[in-house]
Design a protein around this motif. Structure first.
Motif, short mmCIF file in Angstrom:
data_model
loop_
_atom_site.label_atom_id
_atom_site.label_comp_id
_atom_site.label_asym_id
_atom_site.label_seq_id
_atom_site.Cartn_x
_atom_site.Cartn_y
_atom_site.Cartn_z
N SER A 276 0.72 -1.01 -0.05
CA SER A 276 -0.16 -0.11 -0.03
C SER A 276 0.91 1.07 -0.09
O SER A 276 0.82 2.03 -0.84
CB SER A 276 -1.09 -0.04 1.19
OG SER A 276 -1.61 -1.02 1.35
N ASP A 277 2.04 1.19 0.67
CA ASP A 277 2.89 2.51 0.80
C ASP A 277 3.61 2.50 -0.56
O ASP A 277 3.56 3.62 -1.21
CB ASP A 277 3.94 2.14 1.83
CG ASP A 277 3.53 2.10 3.22
OD1 ASP A 277 2.31 2.57 3.55
OD2 ASP A 277 4.05 1.36 4.06
N GLN A 278 3.84 1.58 -1.28
CA GLN A 278 4.48 1.65 -2.66
C GLN A 278 3.49 2.24 -3.67
O GLN A 278 3.71 3.11 -4.34
CB GLN A 278 5.07 0.22 -3.13
CG GLN A 278 6.01 -0.45 -2.27
CD GLN A 278 6.32 -1.83 -2.36
OE1 GLN A 278 5.77 -2.30 -3.30
NE2 GLN A 278 7.38 -2.44 -2.09
N ILE A 279 2.35 1.55 -3.49
CA ILE A 279 1.23 2.29 -4.21
C ILE A 279 0.99 3.58 -4.21
O ILE A 279 0.82 4.55 -5.35
CB ILE A 279 -0.12 1.47 -4.30
CG1 ILE A 279 0.02 0.04 -4.82
CG2 ILE A 279 -1.11 2.13 -5.18
CD1 ILE A 279 -1.06 -0.96 -4.63
N ALA A 280 0.88 4.12 -2.86
CA ALA A 280 0.75 5.36 -2.58
C ALA A 280 1.99 6.34 -3.07
O ALA A 280 1.47 7.53 -3.67
CB ALA A 280 0.35 5.67 -0.90
N ALA A 281 3.08 6.04 -2.93
CA ALA A 281 4.04 6.73 -3.40
C ALA A 281 3.93 6.95 -4.93
O ALA A 281 4.08 7.99 -5.49
CB ALA A 281 5.27 6.19 -3.20
N LEU A 283 1.38 6.70 -6.84
CA LEU A 283 -0.03 7.39 -7.20
C LEU A 283 0.25 8.74 -7.25
O LEU A 283 -0.14 9.47 -8.09
CB LEU A 283 -1.03 7.12 -6.20
CG LEU A 283 -2.35 7.79 -6.39
CD1 LEU A 283 -2.84 7.56 -7.92
CD2 LEU A 283 -3.47 7.16 -5.26
N ALA A 284 1.08 9.30 -5.85
CA ALA A 284 1.37 10.80 -5.77
C ALA A 284 2.25 11.36 -6.99
O ALA A 284 1.80 12.21 -7.60
CB ALA A 284 2.31 11.03 -4.53
N GLU A 285 3.29 10.37 -7.50
CA GLU A 285 4.05 10.83 -8.64
C GLU A 285 3.26 10.88 -9.90
O GLU A 285 3.17 11.66 -10.72
CB GLU A 285 5.09 10.03 -8.86
CG GLU A 285 6.15 10.03 -10.06
CD GLU A 285 7.14 9.12 -10.22
OE1 GLU A 285 7.87 9.25 -11.21
OE2 GLU A 285 7.25 8.21 -9.28
N GLN A 289 2.16 14.16 -12.38
CA GLN A 289 2.35 13.93 -13.94
C GLN A 289 1.05 14.50 -14.53
O GLN A 289 1.00 15.08 -15.86
CB GLN A 289 2.87 12.75 -14.36
CG GLN A 289 4.33 12.46 -13.99
CD GLN A 289 4.64 10.98 -14.36
OE1 GLN A 289 3.87 10.37 -14.79
NE2 GLN A 289 5.85 10.43 -13.83
N TYR A 290 -0.06 14.04 -13.98
CA TYR A 290 -1.40 14.18 -14.81
C TYR A 290 -1.67 15.71 -14.65
O TYR A 290 -2.26 16.34 -15.70
CB TYR A 290 -2.43 13.55 -13.76
CG TYR A 290 -3.66 13.69 -14.23
CD1 TYR A 290 -4.33 12.78 -15.02
CD2 TYR A 290 -4.59 14.68 -13.82
CE1 TYR A 290 -5.79 12.64 -15.64
CE2 TYR A 290 -6.03 14.81 -14.11
CZ TYR A 290 -6.39 14.08 -15.00
OH TYR A 290 -7.75 13.91 -15.33
N VAL A 291 -1.61 16.38 -13.53
CA VAL A 291 -2.02 18.01 -13.59
C VAL A 291 -0.89 18.75 -14.23
O VAL A 291 -1.45 20.03 -14.50
CB VAL A 291 -2.20 18.32 -11.86
CG1 VAL A 291 -3.14 17.60 -11.32
CG2 VAL A 291 -0.72 17.97 -11.24
N THR A 292 0.28 18.18 -14.39
CA THR A 292 1.50 19.11 -15.24
C THR A 292 1.46 18.71 -16.63
O THR A 292 2.35 19.45 -17.28
CB THR A 292 2.77 19.05 -14.29
OG1 THR A 292 3.04 17.41 -14.42
CG2 THR A 292 2.71 19.45 -13.04
N ARG A 309 -12.83 9.83 -10.67
CA ARG A 309 -12.60 8.84 -11.56
C ARG A 309 -11.15 8.65 -12.07
O ARG A 309 -10.76 7.62 -12.18
CB ARG A 309 -13.63 9.06 -12.84
CG ARG A 309 -13.50 8.38 -14.02
CD ARG A 309 -14.59 8.40 -15.05
NE ARG A 309 -16.00 8.11 -14.30
CZ ARG A 309 -17.01 8.30 -15.09
NH1 ARG A 309 -17.02 8.38 -16.16
NH2 ARG A 309 -18.34 8.12 -14.39
N ALA A 310 -10.40 10.03 -12.32
CA ALA A 310 -9.36 10.02 -12.66
C ALA A 310 -8.15 9.09 -11.77
O ALA A 310 -7.35 8.73 -12.14
CB ALA A 310 -8.94 11.32 -13.24
N ARG A 311 -8.57 9.66 -10.58
CA ARG A 311 -7.63 8.97 -9.40
C ARG A 311 -7.89 7.31 -9.34
O ARG A 311 -6.93 6.67 -9.01
CB ARG A 311 -7.87 9.56 -7.89
CG ARG A 311 -7.23 9.15 -6.77
CD ARG A 311 -7.50 9.99 -5.53
NE ARG A 311 -6.99 11.13 -5.81
CZ ARG A 311 -7.51 12.30 -5.66
NH1 ARG A 311 -8.83 12.34 -5.83
NH2 ARG A 311 -7.00 13.59 -5.79
N ALA A 312 -8.99 6.90 -9.74
CA ALA A 312 -9.39 5.47 -9.61
C ALA A 312 -8.47 4.84 -10.59
O ALA A 312 -7.82 3.64 -10.54
CB ALA A 312 -10.86 5.25 -9.72
#
Length: 529
Positions: A276-281, A283-285, A289-292, A309-312
């Motif tokens: 879960s920690d690996q996925i969270a890290a 996901l933040a990256e 990339q998505y918003v920039t 929806r995009a976060r999922a």
């Protein structure tokens, strides 16, 4: 969510399920019989479940053979004993075409079933992994019983066979359904994760005795309600048998709390959640990339804010990118010894706490039960459930299935794993619909005319609602509990973020501003006092 669902297509049975799932997610050696492969890795044989077994000549708890599961799920929905039936008909003088047809269960299908994965809450499978043999057997029995109860609920309330022109006829399978259950012990990370794969066949008999196929969309829509029911059942049985209690714990700020066994340290939960920690890290990256991201003209490609929806979708990508290879399956006794040694060395929890985890949980349960009274006010619960479901979707629209899932969560929060009347969740939903919900559906299809697909919103006028307030910040949400665990969750005013998971079908229900304005202008009476 502790019940997950995936569609099973006939080609997947040979490529994936018969090679890995049936042998504890361990790669199956080529040309090795199924039972021999299961014995080599120390996993139990699959077992048949469901009320529809008798129609196929099977019995509850019988061992699942490779030929049976291949015919039912891998040959586009044939009889588990299709090979024997076909041979008998050929011996009787039938043509090959007629003999082949005799082994079929109605029309051939591409989607042959669904894979329902059941896993208890982390604190429960931690007790299963680190406790003594008696604790393990109690938890496994509760886990299996909860799966049986959920399957019965699916057979009685969810499964629907459609047939006729435009699928105008819809019936429950009167004889029930058929499923094969396979037990797994660990996650990809090698940490303990008790979970069962329930391969549920789409085949079911109609009232006239002919075989049809159940509608898989209905199963997807009820997955959240099935998960809430499973969580409630398994926690109640485990707590009653072992003298434990549950408590709410906030995992993500702004989201509803999850119910865990009181007295199990959070550090042990973190010990099991390395992935879960690996996925969270990751996901933040990906969100950055998505918003920039920009196109060739330097313009933003997406919105500056990541939608739900995009976060999922990004979370799925992060899970795939960080997915480790599967661990080799081992006998459960060896795994339990390794888990306990690893927890003592790396979890940060004292060794005496780990070795006497059940006693610590019982002490915490005694304090919880002395503080919390198991009183369910149906009228108050109806208000809480309606308000929570109403604010979970920005459109403020929902179906009965959303109310049912939330009612089960509310009962789990209030009762703290105490037994309850089987129909109490339905009573809360009926009170919520009758008192606080407004039917806004305009059914244009046969499906829309069904009672379970009526579209509702709250009766409260939107103009009277308070403004949205941001969720309170938390320094470490993973280690926080509810402010007052002895009280049920406070009523959230519509407009305040309630969070929580939703099924894909429910997230797609959005309303246009014009429709919301029409609701506000309509003569919606406030709830009776």
């Amino acid at each position: 969510m502790t019940v997950e669902i995936e569609v099973v297509r006939y080609g997947q049975m040979h490529r994936y399920y018969l090679r890995q799932t049936v042998v504890g997610d361990s790669p199956r050696p080529p040309r090795t019989p199924l039972r021999a492969a299961q014995e080599q890795v120390g996993v139990a044989a699959g077992r048949w479940m469901g009320r529809g077994l008798a129609a196929l000549g099977l019995g509850p708890g019988e061992e699942v053979t490779e030929a049976q599961v291949r015919n039912l799920f891998g040959e586009r929905g044939r009889h588990p004993y299709a090979d024997r039936i076909e041979a008998e008909r050929l011996a009787a003088g039938d043509s090959p075409k007629k003999a082949f047809k005799a082994g079929a269960l109605g029309r051939r299908v591409t989607v042959t079933g669904v894979d329902l994965v059941f896993r208890p809450q982390p604190t429960i499978y931690l007790l299963w992994a680190l406790g003594n043999e008696g604790t393990r057997l109690v938890i496994e029995a509760a886990h299996e019983h909860a799966i049986e109860r959920v399957l019965e609920w699916i057979e009685d309330e969810v499964a629907m066979i459609r047939y006729g022109t435009d699928a105008i006829y819809r019936v429950r399978p009167p004889g029930g359904l058929v499923a094969a259950r396979f037990r797994h012990y660990q996650a990809r990370s090698g940490r303990p994760l008790l979970h069962d794969h329930l391969l549920l066949s789409v085949k079911g008999q109609r009232l006239d005795g002919k075989w049809g196929s159940i509608h898989t969309t209905a199963l997807y829509e009820k997955t959240v309600a099935a998960s809430a029911l499973y969580n409630e059942l398994v926690a109640a049985e485990v707590c009653e048998a072992l003298g434990l209690a549950t408590e709410p714990r906030i995992v993500t700020s702004g989201r509803r709390p999850v119910m865990e066994i009181a007295g199990v340290p959070h550090e042990l939960i973190r010990w099991t959640s390395r992935r879960s920690d690996q996925i969270a890290a990751c996901l933040a990256e990906l969100e950055h990339q998505y918003v920039t991201a920009v196109d060739d003209d330097g313009e933003p490609r997406f919105l500056p804010v990541v939608s739900e929806r995009a976060r999922a979708k990004l979370n799925q990508i992060a899970a795939r990118k960080t997915r480790p290879p599967k661990q080799s399956a081992r006998p459960l006794a060896q795994l339990r010894e390794r888990w306990k040694a690893s927890a003592i060395l790396t979890s940060g929890v004292a060794a005496d706490v780990i070795t006497s985890l059940l006693e610590h949980a019982r002490a915490a349960a005694a304090a919880t039960r002395a503080r919390v009274a198991a009183v369910v006010d149906v009228a108050l619960a109806a208000v809480v459930v309606t308000a929570t479901v109403f604010v979970m979707d920005k459109g403020g629209r929902f179906h009965r299935l959303h109310l049912l899932a939330e009612a089960r969560r509310h009962l789990a929060l209030v009762l703290r794993a105490r037994p309850r009347h089987p129909g109490l969740d339905d009573r809360i939903v009926a009170a919520a619909i009758a008192t606080h919900c407004l039917d806004i559906g305009e059914p244009k299809t046969v499906r829309g005319l069904e009672a379970g697909y009526c579209l509702y919103t709250a009766r409260w006028p939107l103009s009277d609602l308070p403004a949205r307030r941001p969720p309170t910040s938390a320094s470490d949400p993973d280690r926080q509990s509810q402010a007052d665990p002895g009280e049920p969750a406070a009523l959230r005013p519509p407009g305040q973020d309630a969070g929580g998971g939703r099924s894909p079908a429910s997230r797609s229900s959005t309303s246009a501003p014009s429709l919301r304005a029409r609701w506000c202008a309509s003569s919606c009476a406030p709830p009776p006092t």
